[in-house]
Write a protein that holds these residues in place. Structure first.
Motif, short mmCIF file in Angstrom:
data_model
loop_
_atom_site.label_atom_id
_atom_site.label_comp_id
_atom_site.label_asym_id
_atom_site.label_seq_id
_atom_site.Cartn_x
_atom_site.Cartn_y
_atom_site.Cartn_z
N GLU B 75 6.41 -6.99 2.37
CA GLU B 75 5.67 -6.32 3.43
C GLU B 75 6.63 -5.91 4.53
OE1 GLU B 75 1.31 -8.57 3.23
OE2 GLU B 75 2.69 -8.99 4.88
N LEU B 76 6.29 -4.78 5.16
CA LEU B 76 6.99 -4.32 6.36
C LEU B 76 5.96 -4.32 7.48
CD1 LEU B 76 9.15 -2.84 8.07
CD2 LEU B 76 8.37 -0.72 7.01
N ASN B 77 6.27 -5.00 8.57
CA ASN B 77 5.38 -5.04 9.73
C ASN B 77 6.06 -4.33 10.90
OD1 ASN B 77 3.32 -7.00 8.62
ND2 ASN B 77 5.18 -8.22 8.45
N VAL B 78 5.28 -3.52 11.59
CA VAL B 78 5.79 -2.88 12.80
C VAL B 78 4.79 -3.15 13.92
CG1 VAL B 78 6.67 -0.77 13.85
CG2 VAL B 78 6.76 -1.04 11.37
N ASN B 79 5.28 -3.73 15.01
CA ASN B 79 4.44 -4.04 16.17
C ASN B 79 4.65 -3.00 17.27
OD1 ASN B 79 3.48 -6.47 15.06
ND2 ASN B 79 5.36 -7.51 15.68
N ALA B 80 3.69 -2.95 18.20
CA ALA B 80 3.80 -2.10 19.38
C ALA B 80 4.27 -0.70 19.00
CB ALA B 80 4.76 -2.74 20.39
N LEU B 81 3.50 -0.06 18.14
CA LEU B 81 3.88 1.25 17.59
C LEU B 81 4.16 2.27 18.67
CD1 LEU B 81 1.39 1.36 14.60
CD2 LEU B 81 3.90 1.35 14.43
N LEU B 82 5.21 3.06 18.43
CA LEU B 82 5.59 4.18 19.31
C LEU B 82 5.40 5.48 18.55
CD1 LEU B 82 8.95 2.69 20.64
CD2 LEU B 82 6.71 2.59 21.76
N LEU B 83 5.29 6.57 19.30
CA LEU B 83 5.16 7.88 18.64
C LEU B 83 6.33 8.12 17.68
CD1 LEU B 83 3.98 10.18 21.59
CD2 LEU B 83 2.60 9.22 19.73
N GLY B 84 7.51 7.65 18.08
CA GLY B 84 8.71 7.86 17.27
C GLY B 84 8.74 7.09 15.97
N ASP B 85 7.76 6.21 15.78
CA ASP B 85 7.69 5.47 14.51
C ASP B 85 7.01 6.29 13.42
OD1 ASP B 85 6.93 2.39 16.31
OD2 ASP B 85 8.87 3.23 15.72
N SER B 86 6.50 7.45 13.77
CA SER B 86 5.89 8.33 12.77
C SER B 86 6.95 8.74 11.77
CB SER B 86 5.30 9.57 13.44
OG SER B 86 4.22 9.24 14.29
N ALA B 87 6.72 8.47 10.51
CA ALA B 87 7.73 8.73 9.49
C ALA B 87 7.17 8.38 8.11
CB ALA B 87 8.99 7.90 9.74
N LEU B 88 7.97 8.68 7.09
CA LEU B 88 7.68 8.21 5.73
C LEU B 88 8.46 6.92 5.52
CD1 LEU B 88 6.45 8.86 2.88
CD2 LEU B 88 8.65 9.95 2.34
N TYR B 89 7.79 5.85 5.18
CA TYR B 89 8.44 4.56 4.95
C TYR B 89 8.57 4.34 3.45
CZ TYR B 89 8.17 3.72 9.89
OH TYR B 89 8.35 3.83 11.24
N LEU B 90 9.82 4.23 3.02
CA LEU B 90 10.13 4.11 1.60
C LEU B 90 10.57 2.69 1.28
CD1 LEU B 90 12.22 7.39 1.30
CD2 LEU B 90 10.04 6.98 0.16
N CYS B 91 10.09 2.22 0.16
CA CYS B 91 10.51 0.93 -0.37
C CYS B 91 11.35 1.20 -1.62
CB CYS B 91 9.28 0.10 -0.72
SG CYS B 91 9.62 -1.40 -1.63
N ALA B 92 12.43 0.47 -1.79
CA ALA B 92 13.27 0.60 -2.98
C ALA B 92 13.53 -0.78 -3.55
CB ALA B 92 14.59 1.28 -2.62
N SER B 93 13.56 -0.87 -4.86
CA SER B 93 13.84 -2.17 -5.48
C SER B 93 15.05 -2.07 -6.40
CB SER B 93 12.61 -2.68 -6.25
OG SER B 93 12.40 -1.93 -7.44
N SER B 94 15.66 -3.21 -6.62
CA SER B 94 16.82 -3.28 -7.49
C SER B 94 16.93 -4.70 -8.02
CB SER B 94 18.09 -2.89 -6.73
OG SER B 94 18.24 -3.68 -5.56
N LEU B 95 17.86 -4.88 -8.95
CA LEU B 95 18.09 -6.21 -9.51
C LEU B 95 19.44 -6.71 -9.03
CD1 LEU B 95 17.29 -8.50 -11.44
CD2 LEU B 95 18.39 -7.22 -13.29
N GLU B 96 19.43 -7.84 -8.36
CA GLU B 96 20.66 -8.42 -7.85
C GLU B 96 21.65 -8.64 -8.99
OE1 GLU B 96 21.90 -8.69 -5.15
OE2 GLU B 96 23.29 -10.36 -5.07
N ARG B 97 22.92 -8.40 -8.71
CA ARG B 97 24.00 -8.59 -9.67
C ARG B 97 23.90 -7.64 -10.86
NH1 ARG B 97 22.98 -13.65 -7.91
NH2 ARG B 97 21.50 -14.11 -9.56
N SER B 98 23.17 -6.56 -10.69
CA SER B 98 23.16 -5.53 -11.74
C SER B 98 23.99 -4.35 -11.25
CB SER B 98 21.73 -5.06 -12.02
OG SER B 98 21.30 -4.19 -11.00
N ASN B 99 24.28 -3.43 -12.13
CA ASN B 99 25.06 -2.26 -11.78
C ASN B 99 24.16 -1.03 -11.73
OD1 ASN B 99 27.57 -1.24 -11.07
ND2 ASN B 99 27.90 -0.43 -13.14
#
Lengths: 114, 113
Positions: B75-99
């Protein structure tokens, strides 16, 4: 501060044209450079270039890494309207975790007209 | 093979509110990174989670916080939102120790009024 700069910022071509997108970087402890294509939402992976793999090709797309010039190019030949997208370049630093923080450039918006 | 999934797709909030965005990593991945992409810009790294701990953090204020659960979702939490927080929030995943490179979800479009 790590820096990735892409050029041009936008490009308009016609189907069948060949395009070259540029990416230059200034990072300490460079590990790899990645190209992503972003159409509407999720960036999708295209290529990863490292010291041991400085040239990659897939169909009409190809990419080269120039470690001396700290830059990379992405070539697209015989462009199609489906190539219209934002092309993102990102670098990863060595050390620490594997494939941790990606530092992105601002992207190149490619528009291909029929 | 399920890819990276994010929810919600779109969200509208007003200034001062708080928001929680969710991400399920690609099957087999154990590391989750969050990025903020403002209109016309490349994604900016917020932070990365591995083994339920924040491992790296970008140049974002403490209003941005996160969490990773034992099943690797995040989860991503954002408090006290500002106008400048308007955006596309992207999540990316990977496997540790992989190439292998990070895989991205479709993102959550957050609009602040």
């Amino acid at each position: 501060e790590d820096k990735v700069v892409q050029s041009p910022l936008s490009l308009v071509v016609h189907e069948g044209d060949t395009v070259t997108l540029n990416c230059s970087y200034e990072v300490t402890n460079f590990r790899s450079l990645l190209w992503y294509k972003q159409e509407k939402k999720a960036p999708t992976f295209l290529f990863m270039l490292t010291s041991s793999g400085i040239e990659k090709k897939s169909g009409r797309l190809s990419s080269i890494l120039d470690k001396k010039e700290l830059s990379s190019i992405l070539n697209i030949t015989a462009t199609q309207t489906g190539d219209s997208a934002i092309y993102l370049c990102a670098v990863v630093k060595a050390g620490g975790t594997s494939y941790g923080k990606l530092t992105f450039g601002q992207g190149t918006i490619l528009t291909v007209h029929p | 093979d399920a890819g990276v999934t994010q929810s919600p797709t779109h969200l509208i909030k007003t200034r001062g509110q708080q928001v929680t965005l969710r991400c399920s990593p690609k099957s087999g991945h154990d590391t989750v990174s969050w990025y903020q992409q403002a209109l016309g810009q490349g994604p900016q790294f917020i932070f990365q989670y591995y083994e339920e701990e924040e491992r790296q953090r970008g140049n974002f204020p403490d209003r941005f916080s996160g969490h990773q659960f034992p099943n690797y979702s995040s989860e991503l939490n954002v408090n006290a939102l500002l106008l400048g927080d308007s955006a596309l929030y992207l999540c990316a995943s990977s496997l540790e120790r992989s190439n292998q490179p990070q895989h991205f979800g479709d993102g959550t479009r957050l609009s602040i009024l």
